[in-house]
Write a protein that holds these residues in place. Structure first.
Motif, mmCIF file in Angstrom:
data_model
loop_
_atom_site.group_PDB
_atom_site.id
_atom_site.type_symbol
_atom_site.label_atom_id
_atom_site.label_comp_id
_atom_site.label_asym_id
_atom_site.label_seq_id
_atom_site.Cartn_x
_atom_site.Cartn_y
_atom_site.Cartn_z
ATOM 1 N N UNK A 138 -0.964 8.441 -16.722
ATOM 2 C CA UNK A 138 -1.509 6.904 -16.059
ATOM 3 C C UNK A 138 -0.786 5.763 -15.728
ATOM 4 N N UNK A 139 -0.537 4.919 -16.339
ATOM 5 C CA UNK A 139 0.535 3.520 -16.088
ATOM 6 C C UNK A 139 0.077 2.664 -17.205
ATOM 7 N N UNK A 140 1.744 3.369 -17.552
ATOM 8 C CA UNK A 140 1.704 2.167 -18.975
ATOM 9 C C UNK A 140 2.829 1.591 -19.294
ATOM 10 N N UNK B 114 1.073 -1.126 0.013
ATOM 11 C CA UNK B 114 0.269 0.455 0.076
ATOM 12 C C UNK B 114 0.837 1.148 0.009
ATOM 13 N N UNK B 115 1.745 1.362 -0.737
ATOM 14 C CA UNK B 115 2.655 2.392 -0.720
ATOM 15 C C UNK B 115 1.926 3.558 -2.019
ATOM 16 N N UNK B 116 0.585 3.234 -2.376
ATOM 17 C CA UNK B 116 0.618 4.735 -3.804
ATOM 18 C C UNK B 116 -0.201 5.374 -2.748
ATOM 19 N N UNK B 117 0.022 6.542 -3.524
ATOM 20 C CA UNK B 117 -0.542 8.174 -2.327
ATOM 21 C C UNK B 117 -1.447 8.368 -3.428
ATOM 22 N N UNK B 118 -2.247 9.400 -2.981
ATOM 23 C CA UNK B 118 -3.385 10.240 -3.936
ATOM 24 C C UNK B 118 -2.843 10.726 -5.087
ATOM 25 N N UNK B 119 -3.652 11.245 -6.533
ATOM 26 C CA UNK B 119 -3.267 11.542 -7.388
ATOM 27 C C UNK B 119 -3.731 12.843 -7.067
ATOM 28 N N UNK B 120 -2.946 14.038 -7.438
ATOM 29 C CA UNK B 120 -2.964 15.690 -7.552
ATOM 30 C C UNK B 120 -3.482 16.019 -7.939
ATOM 31 N N UNK B 121 -4.482 16.729 -8.540
ATOM 32 C CA UNK B 121 -5.115 17.497 -9.614
ATOM 33 C C UNK B 121 -4.364 18.244 -10.454
ATOM 34 N N UNK B 122 -3.242 18.312 -10.084
ATOM 35 C CA UNK B 122 -2.053 18.753 -11.069
ATOM 36 C C UNK B 122 -1.132 18.412 -11.425
ATOM 37 N N UNK B 123 -1.164 17.037 -11.383
ATOM 38 C CA UNK B 123 -0.752 15.966 -12.749
ATOM 39 C C UNK B 123 -0.148 16.093 -14.082
ATOM 40 N N UNK C 128 -5.644 -0.894 -8.679
ATOM 41 C CA UNK C 128 -4.530 -1.502 -8.656
ATOM 42 C C UNK C 128 -3.456 -1.238 -8.299
ATOM 43 N N UNK C 129 -2.331 -1.878 -7.702
ATOM 44 C CA UNK C 129 -1.090 -1.446 -7.773
ATOM 45 C C UNK C 129 0.063 -1.214 -8.749
ATOM 46 N N UNK C 130 0.270 -0.642 -9.543
ATOM 47 C CA UNK C 130 0.525 -1.125 -10.939
ATOM 48 C C UNK C 130 2.682 -1.205 -10.490
ATOM 49 N N UNK C 131 2.798 -0.747 -9.164
ATOM 50 C CA UNK C 131 4.476 -1.654 -9.429
ATOM 51 C C UNK C 131 5.066 0.041 -9.020
ATOM 52 N N UNK C 132 6.338 -0.646 -9.280
ATOM 53 C CA UNK C 132 7.194 0.572 -9.445
ATOM 54 C C UNK C 132 8.223 0.659 -11.121
ATOM 55 N N UNK C 133 9.052 1.490 -11.268
ATOM 56 C CA UNK C 133 9.960 1.211 -12.319
ATOM 57 C C UNK C 133 10.603 0.547 -12.154
ATOM 58 N N UNK C 134 10.788 -0.587 -11.923
ATOM 59 C CA UNK C 134 12.448 -1.269 -12.131
ATOM 60 C C UNK C 134 12.265 -2.486 -13.574
ATOM 61 N N UNK C 135 12.940 -2.628 -13.560
ATOM 62 C CA UNK C 135 13.574 -2.873 -15.139
ATOM 63 C C UNK C 135 12.195 -4.469 -15.204
ATOM 64 N N UNK C 136 11.858 -5.082 -15.821
ATOM 65 C CA UNK C 136 10.859 -5.865 -15.690
ATOM 66 C C UNK C 136 11.725 -6.809 -16.198
ATOM 67 N N UNK C 137 11.433 -8.164 -17.412
ATOM 68 C CA UNK C 137 12.002 -8.927 -18.578
ATOM 69 C C UNK C 137 13.362 -8.454 -19.305
ATOM 70 N N UNK C 138 14.509 -9.247 -19.065
ATOM 71 C CA UNK C 138 15.294 -9.172 -20.145
ATOM 72 C C UNK C 138 15.769 -10.160 -21.219
ATOM 73 N N UNK D 51 0.858 5.463 -11.854
ATOM 74 C CA UNK D 51 -0.046 5.644 -10.164
ATOM 75 C C UNK D 51 -0.172 4.291 -10.064
ATOM 76 N N UNK D 52 -1.231 4.228 -9.240
ATOM 77 C CA UNK D 52 -2.698 3.464 -9.567
ATOM 78 C C UNK D 52 -3.367 3.254 -9.988
#
Length: 571
Positions: free
Chosen positions: A427-429, A24-33, A393-403, A382-383
């Protein structure tokens, strides 16, 4: 790494620290994003763009030789796991790994297809598409206990598909017909049901006709940990496997006993490579990334004590690099890593190389070196919202995935915060990279970006990508797609060799409802998808998480995930 009911609820201390990648590390997304994203959107490199300086600084890393232990044959896992144990949260991430309004959020407009008509030619139809191992499979093989997330493994060889997830596995024909299973995942690794395992991955090695699988292991008292390696010396994955154990407890480390979180698998013609993040089993301490290089011939030949070399403390402020699953005979084993130590976004990649690889089997020391190059920007995602539920859904973080290493280049991907073209919101992409490494006499000498881009769609969230390329430069990527108007679904896209980015998304399997969790802040998801080559045709096998039919969900409807397996042509 899964969280489960039967194997315990995380301790209050663990929840407070909350280093979970999917916690649960996600935080609220501000309107200014949206405004911030528009100001900070960087240009995206095209096919000819160079990454890094002509003479980058090279770092060399030292390791320690050792030998693995053969696991004695046990009976299949029996007996219910203890409900009083405190399961460590994972896959863990560093405290800075959460979405923030201050991140340097990239924009995807520069990487969008030139036109819808042109992009449509770059999308192929799935040749095989079937419902994979599910939360129901995990429940019935784990004494009615439920776990999340699946942590998607997948490997294909000799007409078989092996799909290991948390905490079950099945063996399929390539038509999607289930031949064996579901079985408890611990059976594959020859350990009992009371022990905790997580984060399975696997690979079929065509050059030796051998199956490999890896998983992290904690004993039933949570005082010792191991990296487990299972090997099947046969083209048919059905039958007995040989299992090995490498101690990862590190009793002298900070906060230890410790464990290697989210072991990532790589392979080439010489060795098996596994990287992980060393965390305290019950505390918040992070001791950096590490890697084991294990002699492949020892594993294939069933040697009782295979040689390996351990490289500890590769990083101290970022998670471990991803070793490449190599096709062919590369001149080195390559790894990629994202570099976002502050959690505020970054535009660099770590490119690593293991040379002198034959030294491992001789009890000697290979050479591990790394450089840092510039790349497109990426940031913690973001979530992700889902249809039919207020929870995200928790989208995770920006660590490298599969190589993947194929035909001289290394491919990698990660989940990122991104502002899609034509969208006013963040968005999360996905962000993807094709990298050309350069070797020198002392190891890696540099690297450059061949192609890179974003996987993003207006109004959609596309999380946990996994890319499989071919030798010509075609590729396919799979991910979960979700939005306020879509249940979590399995989706993919394809890239042509002469293309600048992936084509439009194809939904391979619609989700049948929202993801439900008893305590959702936000619900776990991921921690990774998986992609592997077909081996006998120019195609890719892809698997990811989605919401399956109710017959594949848990009987309570809680933690109701499933997986989807598809085959997509590349050329």
């Amino acid at each position: 790494m899964p969280e489960g009911d039967g194997r315990g609820t995380p301790s209050a201390k663990g929840d407070q620290v909350n280093l979970s990648r999917m916690g649960g590390l996600g935080v609220a997304v501000a309107a200014s994003l949206a405004t911030i994203a528009a100001m900070l959107a960087p240009a995206v490199a095209q096919a000819s763009a160079s990454g890094g300086s002509p003479s980058p600084a090279v770092t060399h890393h030292t390791g320690t030789p050792g030998v693995a232990r053969l696991v004695p044959r046990h009976t299949p896992a029996v007996g219910s796991p203890s409900a009083s144990q405190a399961v460590p949260r994972g896959a863990r991430r560093l405290p800075s790994g959460h979405f923030s309004a201050a991140e340097a959020v990239p924009g995807a407009s520069a990487s969008a297809p030139a036109s819808a008509a042109a992009a449509a030619t770059a999308t192929s139809s799935a040749q095989v598409n079937f419902n994979g191992v599910s939360s129901r499979d995990s429940q019935v093989t784990n004494f009615e206990q439920t776990f999340e997330p699946p942590d998607q493994g997948l490997c294909k060889g000799s007409g078989f598909i092996l799909e290991p997830v948390n905490s079950a596995y099945r063996i399929y024909r390539t038509t999607g017909t289930s031949l064996r299973g579901p079985f408890n995942i611990n059976d594959l690794f020859n350990v009992g049901a009371a022990e905790f395992t997580s984060d399975p991955r696997c690979w079929f090695d065509p050059s030796t006709q051998t199956w490999f699988a890896t998983i992290l292991f904690l004993n039933d008292t949570f005082t010792e940990s191991s990296l487990l390696i299972a090997v099947r010396h046969n083209r048919d994955p059905r039958g007995l496997w040989t299992e090995y154990s490498i101690d990862t407890t590190d009793p002298t480390g900070n906060g230890c006993p410790c464990f290697g979180d989210q072991p990532r698998i790589g392979i080439d013609q010489t060795n098996l490579y596994v990287t992980a993040d060393e965390f305290s089993i019950l505390g918040p301490q992070f001791n950096g990334a590490e890697m084991w290089v294990i002699d492949k011939s020892d594993l294939v030949n069933g040697v009782v004590n295979p040689h390996f070399v351990n490289f500890p403390h590769l990083t101290t402020d970022t998670v471990a690099p991803q070793p490449a699953l190599s096709t062919g005979r590369p001149d080195a084993e390559y790894l990629l890593s994202s570099l976002d130590p502050s959690g505020a976004g970054d535009n660099r990649l770590g490119v690593w190389a293991v040379t002198n690889r034959g030294q491992v089997g001789l009890g000697g020391m290979p050479t591990l070196s790394s450089v840092v190059i510039n790349s497109e920007g990426y940031a913690v995602p973001p979530p992700a919202p889902q249809k039919g539920a207020k929870s995200k859904l928790d989208s995770g973080d920006d660590r490298m995935q599969q190589t993947q290493f194929v035909a001289g280049t290394v491919w990698g991907e990660l989940t990122t915060a991104v502002q899609p073209a034509g969208d006013s919101s963040v968005r999360a992409g996905g962000a993807w990279f094709q990298v050309k490494p350069k070797l020198g006499s002392a190891g890696i000498a540099g690297a450059s970006i061949v192609r890179q881009g974003y996987i993003a769609a207006a109004g959609k969230y596309e999380i946990y990508p996994a890319v499989q390329p071919d030798a010509a430069g075609n590729a396919a990527v799979i991910f979960t797609q979700t939005s306020k108007a879509r249940f979590p679904s399995a989706a993919y896209a394809t890239l042509k060799a002469n293309g600048s980015n992936f084509g439009p998304t194809v939904v391979a399997a619609d989700g049948t409802g929202p993801y439900k969790r008893a305590a959702s802040n936000p619900p776990r998801w991921g921690d990774y998808s998986f992609a592997v080559p077909d081996g006998t045709s120019d195609s890719a096998w892809l698997a990811t998480e989605y919401i399956p039919p109710k017959s594949s969900q848990t009987t309570t409807g809680i933690r109701n995930w499933g997986t989807r397996v598809i085959k997509v042509p590349l050329g």
